[in-house]
Design a protein around this motif. Sequence first.
Motif: not given
Length: 639
Positions: A29-40, A42-46, A191-195
């Motif tokens: 679960y930690v590995v799976f949640v880590l994927l979602l958190v890092l993807s989010l 990266i998107g929020l950073y941009h 996707t909506a926020l980072g383009g």
Amino acid sequence: MSVGVSTSAPLLPASDTNTVTSTFSLVDYVVFVLLLVLSLAIGLYHAFRGWGRHTVGQLLMADRKMSCLPVALSLLATFQSAVAILGVPSEIYRFGTQYWFLGCCYFLGLLIPAHVFIPVFYRLHLTSAYEYLELRFNKAVRVCGTVTFIFQMVIYMGVVLYAPSLALNAVTGFDLWLSVLTLGVVCTVYTALGGLKAVIWTDVFQTLVMFLGQLVVIIVGSVKVGGLGHVWKVASQHGRISGIVLDPDPFVRHTFWTLAFGGVFMMLSLYGVNQAQVQRYLSSRTEKAAVLSCYAVFPCQQLVLCMSCLIGLVMFVYYQEYPMSTQQAQAAPDQFVLYFVMDLLKDLPGLPGLFVACLFSGSLSTISSAFNSLATVTMEDLIRPWFPQFSEVQAIMLSRILAFGYGLLCLGMAYISSQMGPVLQAALSIFGMVGGPLLGLFCLGMFFPCANPSGAIVGLLAGLIMAFWIGIGSIVTNMASGMAPSPPNISSFSLPSNLTSVTMTTLMPSTTLSKPTGLQRLYSLSYLWYSAHNSTTVIVVGLIVSLLTGGMRGRTLNPRTIYPVLPKLIALLPLSCQKRFHCISYSQVDLSVDTATFPEKMSNGMLKNSRDKEVMAVPEESSAHQGNSPTFILQETSL
């Protein structure tokens, strides 16, 4: 006659023991949640980097400053969906390595976009691929192409979101709608926020996760069964290493010709004219970077195909030594890989979570690309042409609202998919049905200067009718006959990117099937020829209607929308052969214009006059021609 192709799905080894649904450990679960958190993240950073200073160009096109490598990895990830990650190994497990020859089509399938479509699109400085259709034909053709694309992607993205979650739920007990909502919400937000820039960089991260997840399965699996050498030996002994099948019959599901040449048209419909890919080419810093990114996809695609095929072979050998349970043997083909991974990695905490992260990375990358491309074409093709007065701030806000809206629509389509029954076969086939006619529409405009708007619209409609006729007819015929998994000589439907066939049916004992005749014979056309057949229909019908309605007579043809096929081919011939062709060159033409407008220089292959305006040569129909030199008039283009 087919050589080396069986006529029925293989029977699976099964044991009498029952399988308990696998469960995730805390580490998984930690590995799976880590994927979602890092993807989010990266998107929020941009998204928040330079917040308030964003432009529509930055949001939709990444400011056209992306470099080659991230664009290439994003191109790869866009259609490398979770459905393909599950489907290709299952195809290899059931039918052998014949599908591996699909890699032969990647060369032409990526070379042609790099040297034909990318130069034309890039030099026109487009945002939406469908802008091209207005420049070449008119606004009506542009709207028709855009609406067709939206229909295609809306159907597709719901299935891509729902199907892997369904398979995951069946095998691991992972909550179905929790995974659907998590994927949909995370993807929609970044996707909506980072383009586009956020989408591309999250694609890069998710591609690496996909590679890592598949590599782990290959390494652990091959070690457990005795190494890759042993895998190849056992697979060969059981007839899973396929030779080259040279049967030219287009109704045989997989042959060398079907995979190597029929697959080219499918690749062109994905990597040549699909907005999700074209948008990435156009976001490149230079045209050269766009072409190089297309080149870079080729080895990556080959690597992905090889890894998927190896997983299928390892899975086959594994189940020869550790037979399937009854529950596993009766599972749908799209669940085989998940059962295999959970069996293989159950004693290695974290690795099942890594593979599920790999699976969801495929879904995230595909769905985010769909959201972004749909928002772009809706904004550029359906809203801005009718409401040009929008300010930059209003346009940015509307673009984000569109992306959010398509995210909600995707969740709705996922629910509809849950009510559809044979979800992969029916809905994914629609994606393939629509891709061919759109490819034909662009080829009609780009390669045939005589094609006009009437021919384009009628041709597109004819192509769509033909596509749905054959596609739906095949589905209905298969359902009526109660068919088991499609055998090699029966058409199934393709998955985008790696384009393997997957059916949501339960394995049944081998049966002898009679050869179809009449319309059923037509319905059994191999799915890999669908794009070629449907795009050819568009071109043939479009040319006939164009010629019957006067071609381009009286209309202005923008030369930058045409790819000069014949001159390019003739230029490859020796000079002595070129002289045998009576081709009209600008130096041979009797120009009925003042010398002030005579072309004095070339730029990007286009003629320019002394006022630095691009010009085109138009034959003067009223002039009396003498000899072999017709009179031409040079007209300045408006673009």
